[in-house]
Design a protein around this motif. Structure first.
Motif, PDB file in Angstrom:
ATOM      1  N   ARG A  92       0.994  -1.100   0.031  1.00  0.00           N
ATOM      2  CA  ARG A  92      -0.522  -0.019   0.487  1.00  0.00           C
ATOM      3  C   ARG A  92       1.289   1.126  -0.451  1.00  0.00           C
ATOM      4  NH1 ARG A  92      -2.731   3.496   4.305  1.00  0.00           N
ATOM      5  NH2 ARG A  92      -1.766   1.545   5.755  1.00  0.00           N
ATOM      6  N   VAL A  93       0.384   1.996  -0.873  1.00  0.00           N
ATOM      7  CA  VAL A  93       1.054   3.003  -0.707  1.00  0.00           C
ATOM      8  C   VAL A  93       0.799   4.769   0.111  1.00  0.00           C
ATOM      9  CG1 VAL A  93       1.666   5.233  -2.095  1.00  0.00           C
ATOM     10  CG2 VAL A  93       1.761   2.986  -3.336  1.00  0.00           C
ATOM     11  N   LEU A  94       1.891   4.907   0.811  1.00  0.00           N
ATOM     12  CA  LEU A  94       1.347   5.670   1.700  1.00  0.00           C
ATOM     13  C   LEU A  94       1.376   6.836   1.971  1.00  0.00           C
ATOM     14  CD1 LEU A  94       3.385   3.209   5.467  1.00  0.00           C
ATOM     15  CD2 LEU A  94       1.240   3.624   4.228  1.00  0.00           C
ATOM     16  N   GLY A  95       2.605   7.228   0.937  1.00  0.00           N
ATOM     17  CA  GLY A  95       2.755   8.486   0.527  1.00  0.00           C
ATOM     18  C   GLY A  95       4.663   8.739  -0.292  1.00  0.00           C
ATOM     19  N   SER A  96       4.684   9.888  -0.747  1.00  0.00           N
ATOM     20  CA  SER A  96       5.467  10.283  -1.251  1.00  0.00           C
ATOM     21  C   SER A  96       6.643  11.496  -0.572  1.00  0.00           C
ATOM     22  CB  SER A  96       5.696  10.245  -3.142  1.00  0.00           C
ATOM     23  OG  SER A  96       5.208  11.284  -3.337  1.00  0.00           O
ATOM     24  N   ILE A  97       7.839  11.377  -0.979  1.00  0.00           N
ATOM     25  CA  ILE A  97       8.693  12.978  -0.992  1.00  0.00           C
ATOM     26  C   ILE A  97       9.414  13.493  -1.736  1.00  0.00           C
ATOM     27  CG2 ILE A  97      10.210  14.203   0.586  1.00  0.00           C
ATOM     28  CD1 ILE A  97       9.564  12.500   2.809  1.00  0.00           C
ATOM     29  N   ALA A  98       9.723  14.741  -2.051  1.00  0.00           N
ATOM     30  CA  ALA A  98      10.285  14.866  -3.740  1.00  0.00           C
ATOM     31  C   ALA A  98      10.890  16.064  -3.570  1.00  0.00           C
ATOM     32  CB  ALA A  98       8.957  15.181  -5.036  1.00  0.00           C
ATOM     33  N   VAL A  99      12.792  15.627  -3.220  1.00  0.00           N
ATOM     34  CA  VAL A  99      13.187  17.016  -2.812  1.00  0.00           C
ATOM     35  C   VAL A  99      14.210  17.339  -4.601  1.00  0.00           C
ATOM     36  CG1 VAL A  99      15.576  17.031  -1.986  1.00  0.00           C
ATOM     37  CG2 VAL A  99      14.346  16.169  -1.077  1.00  0.00           C
ATOM     38  N   MET A 100      14.015  18.945  -4.317  1.00  0.00           N
ATOM     39  CA  MET A 100      13.947  19.873  -5.448  1.00  0.00           C
ATOM     40  C   MET A 100      14.811  20.603  -5.039  1.00  0.00           C
ATOM     41  SD  MET A 100      11.158  22.266  -7.658  1.00  0.00           S
ATOM     42  CE  MET A 100      10.012  21.406  -6.843  1.00  0.00           C
ATOM     43  N   GLY A 101      15.678  20.325  -6.237  1.00  0.00           N
ATOM     44  CA  GLY A 101      16.759  21.734  -6.253  1.00  0.00           C
ATOM     45  C   GLY A 101      17.701  21.412  -7.466  1.00  0.00           C
ATOM     46  N   PRO A 102      19.068  22.972  -7.621  1.00  0.00           N
ATOM     47  CA  PRO A 102      19.451  22.870  -8.880  1.00  0.00           C
ATOM     48  C   PRO A 102      20.184  21.688  -9.291  1.00  0.00           C
ATOM     49  CG  PRO A 102      20.638  23.768  -7.028  1.00  0.00           C
ATOM     50  CD  PRO A 102      19.326  23.738  -6.137  1.00  0.00           C
ATOM     51  N   THR A 103      20.654  21.319 -10.258  1.00  0.00           N
ATOM     52  CA  THR A 103      21.281  20.276 -11.032  1.00  0.00           C
ATOM     53  C   THR A 103      22.440  18.955 -10.350  1.00  0.00           C
ATOM     54  OG1 THR A 103      22.008  21.493 -13.015  1.00  0.00           O
ATOM     55  CG2 THR A 103      20.057  20.312 -13.332  1.00  0.00           C
ATOM     56  N   ARG A 104      22.936  20.462  -9.573  1.00  0.00           N
ATOM     57  CA  ARG A 104      24.369  20.364  -9.568  1.00  0.00           C
ATOM     58  C   ARG A 104      24.020  19.651  -7.661  1.00  0.00           C
ATOM     59  NH1 ARG A 104      25.889  23.954  -5.272  1.00  0.00           N
ATOM     60  NH2 ARG A 104      25.044  25.438  -5.380  1.00  0.00           N
ATOM     61  N   MET A 105      22.520  19.399  -7.174  1.00  0.00           N
ATOM     62  CA  MET A 105      22.925  18.992  -5.818  1.00  0.00           C
ATOM     63  C   MET A 105      23.131  17.745  -5.017  1.00  0.00           C
ATOM     64  SD  MET A 105      18.685  16.864  -5.658  1.00  0.00           S
ATOM     65  CE  MET A 105      17.890  18.356  -6.163  1.00  0.00           C
ATOM     66  N   GLN A 106      23.733  17.617  -4.301  1.00  0.00           N
ATOM     67  CA  GLN A 106      23.914  16.344  -3.717  1.00  0.00           C
ATOM     68  C   GLN A 106      23.368  14.772  -3.883  1.00  0.00           C
ATOM     69  OE1 GLN A 106      27.419  16.345  -2.032  1.00  0.00           O
ATOM     70  NE2 GLN A 106      27.811  18.825  -1.443  1.00  0.00           N
ATOM     71  N   TYR A 107      23.450  14.643  -4.905  1.00  0.00           N
ATOM     72  CA  TYR A 107      22.546  13.351  -5.511  1.00  0.00           C
ATOM     73  C   TYR A 107      22.093  12.103  -3.901  1.00  0.00           C
ATOM     74  CZ  TYR A 107      21.420  15.347  -9.771  1.00  0.00           C
ATOM     75  OH  TYR A 107      20.866  16.501 -10.631  1.00  0.00           O
ATOM     76  N   GLY A 108      23.842  12.351  -3.482  1.00  0.00           N
ATOM     77  CA  GLY A 108      23.888  10.594  -2.825  1.00  0.00           C
ATOM     78  C   GLY A 108      23.991  10.935  -1.227  1.00  0.00           C
ATOM     79  N   LYS A 109      24.029  12.754  -1.052  1.00  0.00           N
ATOM     80  CA  LYS A 109      23.106  12.661   0.742  1.00  0.00           C
ATOM     81  C   LYS A 109      22.152  12.576   0.878  1.00  0.00           C
ATOM     82  CE  LYS A 109      23.057  15.051   3.861  1.00  0.00           C
ATOM     83  NZ  LYS A 109      23.848  14.199   5.733  1.00  0.00           N
ATOM     84  N   ILE A 110      21.022  13.559  -0.770  1.00  0.00           N
ATOM     85  CA  ILE A 110      19.620  13.242  -0.414  1.00  0.00           C
ATOM     86  C   ILE A 110      19.061  12.278  -0.633  1.00  0.00           C
ATOM     87  CG2 ILE A 110      18.525  13.538  -2.162  1.00  0.00           C
ATOM     88  CD1 ILE A 110      19.310  16.176  -2.775  1.00  0.00           C
ATOM     89  N   ILE A 111      19.599  11.045  -1.522  1.00  0.00           N
ATOM     90  CA  ILE A 111      19.221   9.438  -1.704  1.00  0.00           C
ATOM     91  C   ILE A 111      19.608   8.573  -0.473  1.00  0.00           C
ATOM     92  CG2 ILE A 111      19.523   7.219  -2.581  1.00  0.00           C
ATOM     93  CD1 ILE A 111      20.090   9.081  -5.456  1.00  0.00           C
TER      94      ILE A 111
END
Length: 352
Positions: free
Chosen positions: A316-335
């Motif tokens: 069952r889907v409980l919800g979701s989060i979207a992180v929005m930022g510049p393309t040079r964002m810290q992908y490893g940190k966010i994920i």
């Protein structure tokens, strides 16, 4: 076509060799940290790749020719392209570990709310924004799971009654409605009792005209005079998914958004609840998905990256989060943070 470009094209069709991957990784890392175009000397000095600055310069030129890097100005260093970021996210990036302090912060928040998912998603938006210095959007999907419990009519005066509606979550709403013509209070309550039996346990999203017609046949009575009441009932019980946001101030500190008009575009987007709800409720094939720059369908998002995580339990889907930022964002940190949140929420629900 020169032999060098011909060889590069063949290499690009297969995959980047190890050295080119190392150089691309270093450029992405450095640009994410400094927001300044990266030169070969910087890579040679900071990342200890074991080759000369000249060799790195040649590799960067090859990466640019293959579309992985871009040179914003003739005399400047290079920055990753959308293609470069995509290769980095898919092949080079590792999710960053969550620190002990960050784990304690997340555990404390979830423990405070227990299984109140709306509150958890609201605070997750704030925590993700503060830990990643990006704009975060969150919404729970509990709205789509709300079920009908019962209704009651309370007398107000000779012409009007109060319609009281209760969901299975205990949410109570009320509205004043006109008394149907030629109907007594006892008759009205009898209809309510039958309606409670007929609708009990149904998902509120199913309260539509066809269902009301089925109910009318079940009670064998003309209920045309109740159309206003049924309309109000559907409106009252149908919940509105709330999108929680955090980190608008964090985003404004990024150099890409020092332009007032660009930041105003983002703020305008945050006011479009339907658009945000649509983005957060889209079906996902993976628990976490990354859309970079022009990979986003909306033109307003073409210079942004969006990392979205979906939270599920027992299918069952409980919800979701979207992180929005510049393309040079810290992908490893966010994920890394989003993975940890997914694991912690699942653990919390198992204990509830």
């Amino acid at each position: 076509m020169t032999n060098r470009k011909r060889n590069l094209k063949k290499e690009n069709q297969a995959e980047l060799n190890e050295r080119k991957q190392q150089v691309l990784w270093a450029v992405v890392q450095d640009y994410a940290e400094t927001a300044e175009p990266v030169g070969s000397r910087t890579i040679a000095r900071k990342y200890n790749l074991g080759v000369s600055s000249a060799t790195i310069r040649n590799e960067m030129q090859d990466l640019e020719d293959a579309g992985y890097l871009e040179q914003p100005h003739t005399s400047a260093g290079r920055i990753p392209s959308v293609k470069g970021y995509r290769f980095y996210v898919d092949r080079l990036m590792e999710p960053a570990p969550v620190s002990g302090e960050e784990q304690n912060l997340i555990t404390k928040m979830m423990g405070a709310h227990r299984a109140r998912l709306d509150d958890i998603f609201r605070d997750m938006a704030k925590i993700v924004a503060s830990l990643t210095h990006t704009l975060s959007l969150a919404a729970s999907s509990t709205a789509r799971q709300v079920r009908f419990n019962y209704i009651r009519f309370l007398p107000l005066d000779g012409r009007r009654v109060i319609l009281l509606a209760v969901s299975d979550r205990g949410d109570v709403t009320n509205v004043v409605v006109p008394m149907p013509a030629d109907t007594t209070m006892d008759e009205l309550q009898l209809i309510a009792d039958k309606l409670n039996h007929f609708l009990h346990g149904r998902n509120v999203n199913t309260l539509n005209e066809n269902l009301i017609l089925s109910f009318q046949k079940d009670v064998e009575r003309d209920l045309s005079g109740f159309s206003r009441i049924f309309g109000e009932l559907s409106r009252m019980l149908l919940p509105h998914q709330k999108v929680y946001t955090g980190g608008a101030a964090e985003l404004m500190e990024q150099p890409e958004f020092q332009n007032v008009e660009r930041m105003q575009d983002i703020l305008n987007l945050l006011e479009q609840q339907d658009t945000l709800q649509g983005m957060l409720s889209e079906t996902m094939e993976k628990p976490i998905a990354v859309h970079i720059g022009t990979e986003n369908v909306s033109k307003a998002l073409s210079d942004l990256s969006i990392v979205r995580a979906q939270f599920t339990s027992d299918g069952r889907v409980l919800g979701s989060i979207a992180v929005m930022g510049p393309t040079r964002m810290q992908y490893g940190k966010i994920i890394g943070v989003l993975y940890y949140l997914q694991q912690e929420l699942n653990q919390l629900l198992k204990k509830s």
